[in-house]
Scaffold this motif. Structure first.
Motif, PDB file in Angstrom:
ATOM      1  N   LYS A 266     -16.581  52.691 -60.574  1.00 47.55           N
ATOM      2  CA  LYS A 266     -15.971  51.710 -61.474  1.00 47.55           C
ATOM      3  C   LYS A 266     -14.768  51.033 -60.811  1.00 47.55           C
ATOM      4  CE  LYS A 266     -14.474  51.189 -66.263  1.00 47.55           C
ATOM      5  NZ  LYS A 266     -14.352  51.835 -67.567  1.00 47.55           N
ATOM      6  N   ALA A 267     -13.959  51.802 -60.090  1.00 46.49           N
ATOM      7  CA  ALA A 267     -12.812  51.234 -59.377  1.00 46.49           C
ATOM      8  C   ALA A 267     -13.287  50.262 -58.294  1.00 46.49           C
ATOM      9  CB  ALA A 267     -11.973  52.348 -58.754  1.00 46.49           C
ATOM     10  N   TYR A 268     -14.313  50.656 -57.539  1.00 46.80           N
ATOM     11  CA  TYR A 268     -14.839  49.789 -56.479  1.00 46.80           C
ATOM     12  C   TYR A 268     -15.428  48.503 -57.072  1.00 46.80           C
ATOM     13  CZ  TYR A 268     -14.384  53.071 -52.515  1.00 46.80           C
ATOM     14  OH  TYR A 268     -13.915  53.867 -51.504  1.00 46.80           O
ATOM     15  N   GLN A 269     -16.127  48.618 -58.186  1.00 45.47           N
ATOM     16  CA  GLN A 269     -16.695  47.425 -58.822  1.00 45.47           C
ATOM     17  C   GLN A 269     -15.593  46.460 -59.250  1.00 45.47           C
ATOM     18  OE1 GLN A 269     -19.807  46.328 -59.007  1.00 45.47           O
ATOM     19  NE2 GLN A 269     -20.369  48.119 -57.792  1.00 45.47           N
ATOM     20  N   LEU A 270     -14.528  46.999 -59.795  1.00 44.84           N
ATOM     21  CA  LEU A 270     -13.393  46.172 -60.198  1.00 44.84           C
ATOM     22  C   LEU A 270     -12.772  45.487 -58.983  1.00 44.84           C
ATOM     23  CD1 LEU A 270     -11.628  45.292 -62.576  1.00 44.84           C
ATOM     24  CD2 LEU A 270     -10.315  47.395 -62.301  1.00 44.84           C
ATOM     25  N   LEU A 271     -12.605  46.215 -57.898  1.00 46.13           N
ATOM     26  CA  LEU A 271     -12.061  45.645 -56.660  1.00 46.13           C
ATOM     27  C   LEU A 271     -12.960  44.543 -56.106  1.00 46.13           C
ATOM     28  CD1 LEU A 271     -10.878  48.990 -55.065  1.00 46.13           C
ATOM     29  CD2 LEU A 271      -9.375  47.061 -55.623  1.00 46.13           C
ATOM     30  N   LYS A 272     -14.267  44.736 -56.220  1.00 44.38           N
ATOM     31  CA  LYS A 272     -15.217  43.700 -55.770  1.00 44.38           C
ATOM     32  C   LYS A 272     -15.102  42.453 -56.637  1.00 44.38           C
ATOM     33  CE  LYS A 272     -18.647  46.810 -53.816  1.00 44.38           C
ATOM     34  NZ  LYS A 272     -19.965  47.444 -53.986  1.00 44.38           N
ATOM     35  N   GLN A 273     -15.041  42.644 -57.950  1.00 44.98           N
ATOM     36  CA  GLN A 273     -14.923  41.507 -58.869  1.00 44.98           C
ATOM     37  C   GLN A 273     -13.651  40.714 -58.596  1.00 44.98           C
ATOM     38  OE1 GLN A 273     -15.070  43.257 -62.757  1.00 44.98           O
ATOM     39  NE2 GLN A 273     -17.261  43.651 -62.667  1.00 44.98           N
ATOM     40  N   GLU A 274     -12.592  41.396 -58.231  1.00 41.42           N
ATOM     41  CA  GLU A 274     -11.306  40.748 -57.980  1.00 41.42           C
ATOM     42  C   GLU A 274     -11.225  40.145 -56.579  1.00 41.42           C
ATOM     43  OE1 GLU A 274      -8.743  44.063 -58.716  1.00 41.42           O
ATOM     44  OE2 GLU A 274      -8.664  43.673 -60.876  1.00 41.42           O
ATOM     45  N   GLY A 275     -12.220  40.437 -55.731  1.00 40.74           N
ATOM     46  CA  GLY A 275     -12.247  39.868 -54.386  1.00 40.74           C
ATOM     47  C   GLY A 275     -11.444  40.639 -53.347  1.00 40.74           C
ATOM     48  N   HIS A 276     -11.056  41.867 -53.651  1.00 40.13           N
ATOM     49  CA  HIS A 276     -10.288  42.666 -52.694  1.00 40.13           C
ATOM     50  C   HIS A 276     -11.179  43.356 -51.668  1.00 40.13           C
ATOM     51  CE1 HIS A 276      -6.636  41.987 -54.911  1.00 40.13           C
ATOM     52  NE2 HIS A 276      -7.179  42.484 -56.009  1.00 40.13           N
ATOM     53  N   VAL A 277     -12.402  43.690 -52.084  1.00 33.99           N
ATOM     54  CA  VAL A 277     -13.344  44.353 -51.185  1.00 33.99           C
ATOM     55  C   VAL A 277     -14.709  43.689 -51.320  1.00 33.99           C
ATOM     56  CG1 VAL A 277     -12.120  46.573 -51.323  1.00 33.99           C
ATOM     57  CG2 VAL A 277     -14.056  46.138 -52.853  1.00 33.99           C
ATOM     58  N   ARG A 278     -15.550  43.958 -50.333  1.00 33.91           N
ATOM     59  CA  ARG A 278     -16.915  43.448 -50.362  1.00 33.91           C
ATOM     60  C   ARG A 278     -17.828  44.568 -49.885  1.00 33.91           C
ATOM     61  NH1 ARG A 278     -18.159  43.186 -45.217  1.00 33.91           N
ATOM     62  NH2 ARG A 278     -16.550  42.721 -43.705  1.00 33.91           N
ATOM     63  N   GLY A 279     -19.096  44.424 -50.153  1.00 36.88           N
ATOM     64  CA  GLY A 279     -20.044  45.397 -49.634  1.00 36.88           C
ATOM     65  C   GLY A 279     -21.209  45.615 -50.550  1.00 36.88           C
ATOM     66  N   ASP A 280     -22.044  46.547 -50.116  1.00 33.55           N
ATOM     67  CA  ASP A 280     -23.209  46.912 -50.904  1.00 33.55           C
ATOM     68  C   ASP A 280     -23.455  48.406 -50.714  1.00 33.55           C
ATOM     69  OD1 ASP A 280     -24.877  47.383 -48.557  1.00 33.55           O
ATOM     70  OD2 ASP A 280     -24.998  45.203 -48.388  1.00 33.55           O
ATOM     71  N   ARG A 281     -24.463  48.910 -51.378  1.00 36.12           N
ATOM     72  CA  ARG A 281     -24.728  50.357 -51.358  1.00 36.12           C
ATOM     73  C   ARG A 281     -25.113  50.873 -49.981  1.00 36.12           C
ATOM     74  NH1 ARG A 281     -27.997  50.836 -57.022  1.00 36.12           N
ATOM     75  NH2 ARG A 281     -26.186  50.442 -58.316  1.00 36.12           N
ATOM     76  N   ARG A 282     -25.825  50.078 -49.215  1.00 33.82           N
ATOM     77  CA  ARG A 282     -26.298  50.549 -47.906  1.00 33.82           C
ATOM     78  C   ARG A 282     -25.296  50.299 -46.797  1.00 33.82           C
ATOM     79  NH1 ARG A 282     -31.832  47.576 -47.725  1.00 33.82           N
ATOM     80  NH2 ARG A 282     -30.474  46.061 -48.689  1.00 33.82           N
ATOM     81  N   GLY A 283     -24.555  49.192 -46.876  1.00 32.15           N
ATOM     82  CA  GLY A 283     -23.667  48.826 -45.771  1.00 32.15           C
ATOM     83  C   GLY A 283     -22.264  49.379 -45.873  1.00 32.15           C
ATOM     84  N   GLY A 284     -21.858  49.822 -47.038  1.00 33.12           N
ATOM     85  CA  GLY A 284     -20.504  50.331 -47.216  1.00 33.12           C
ATOM     86  C   GLY A 284     -19.620  49.314 -47.915  1.00 33.12           C
ATOM     87  N   THR A 285     -18.392  49.707 -48.104  1.00 35.18           N
ATOM     88  CA  THR A 285     -17.406  48.863 -48.783  1.00 35.18           C
ATOM     89  C   THR A 285     -16.266  48.585 -47.816  1.00 35.18           C
ATOM     90  OG1 THR A 285     -18.000  49.878 -50.899  1.00 35.18           O
ATOM     91  CG2 THR A 285     -15.908  48.696 -50.804  1.00 35.18           C
ATOM     92  N   PHE A 286     -15.911  47.312 -47.669  1.00 38.37           N
ATOM     93  CA  PHE A 286     -14.919  46.893 -46.692  1.00 38.37           C
ATOM     94  C   PHE A 286     -13.824  46.057 -47.355  1.00 38.37           C
ATOM     95  CE2 PHE A 286     -18.906  47.554 -44.577  1.00 38.37           C
ATOM     96  CZ  PHE A 286     -18.564  48.224 -43.412  1.00 38.37           C
ATOM     97  N   VAL A 287     -12.614  46.169 -46.819  1.00 36.84           N
ATOM     98  CA  VAL A 287     -11.500  45.358 -47.295  1.00 36.84           C
ATOM     99  C   VAL A 287     -11.764  43.918 -46.873  1.00 36.84           C
ATOM    100  CG1 VAL A 287      -9.008  44.932 -47.081  1.00 36.84           C
ATOM    101  CG2 VAL A 287      -9.887  47.292 -47.128  1.00 36.84           C
ATOM    102  N   CYS A 288     -11.581  42.982 -47.792  1.00 42.17           N
ATOM    103  CA  CYS A 288     -11.805  41.557 -47.516  1.00 42.17           C
ATOM    104  C   CYS A 288     -10.624  40.951 -46.768  1.00 42.17           C
ATOM    105  CB  CYS A 288     -11.993  40.777 -48.823  1.00 42.17           C
ATOM    106  SG  CYS A 288     -13.560  41.056 -49.625  1.00 42.17           S
ATOM    107  N   GLU A 289     -10.937  39.927 -46.009  1.00 43.60           N
ATOM    108  CA  GLU A 289      -9.895  39.095 -45.412  1.00 43.60           C
ATOM    109  C   GLU A 289      -9.243  38.302 -46.531  1.00 43.60           C
ATOM    110  OE1 GLU A 289      -8.802  38.413 -42.288  1.00 43.60           O
ATOM    111  OE2 GLU A 289     -10.161  39.774 -41.226  1.00 43.60           O
TER     112      GLU A 289
END
Length: 124
Positions: free
Chosen positions: A55-78
């Motif tokens: 849930k925290a990661y999904q919120l971070l993705k929605q806000e544009g702080h991180v990007r990623g998917d289930r297979r590739g991992g989660t990364f901090v956005c530029e």
């Protein structure tokens, strides 16, 4: 990634995780492109349910702080370099400023507090 979670506070754990990751990005502890731990790894490290971290990661993705998917991992956005802040964040800041003023702080005191807090953030 060491997070300091407070299980006795009213702030939900997913929000605490989100807030600490955002703070880590702002302070330069988490660099753009850096890979975050998997949901399961972070959940295990923190002693929380994987759905809480998800849930925290999904919120971070929605806000544009991180990007990623289930297979590739989660990364901090530029940072996008935009000078236009998120309207929701501006509204939240407006409310917090109003709370400080309603609590008796002067405009000068609020600005001094804001400057002091900004100075605490290493990455700007």
């Amino acid at each position: 990634m060491l997070l300091q979670l407070d299980f006795s506070t009213a702030t939900p754990i997913y929000q605490q995780i989100r807030d600490q990751i955002v703070r880590g990005i702002a302070e330069g502890e988490l660099a753009p492109g850096e890979r975050l731990p998997t949901v399961r790894a972070l959940a295990s490290e923190c002693g929380v349910n994987a759905m809480t971290v998800s849930k925290a990661y999904q919120l971070l993705k929605q806000e544009g702080h991180v990007r990623g998917d289930r297979r590739g991992g989660t990364f901090v956005c530029e940072p996008d370099g935009s000078s236009d802040p998120n309207p929701g964040i501006v509204d939240a800041l407006r409310m917090r400023l109003a709370e400080l003023v309603a609590g008796g702080m002067s405009g000068k005191e609020v600005l001094a507090l804001c400057e002091r807090l900004l100075d605490e953030i290493a990455y700007r």
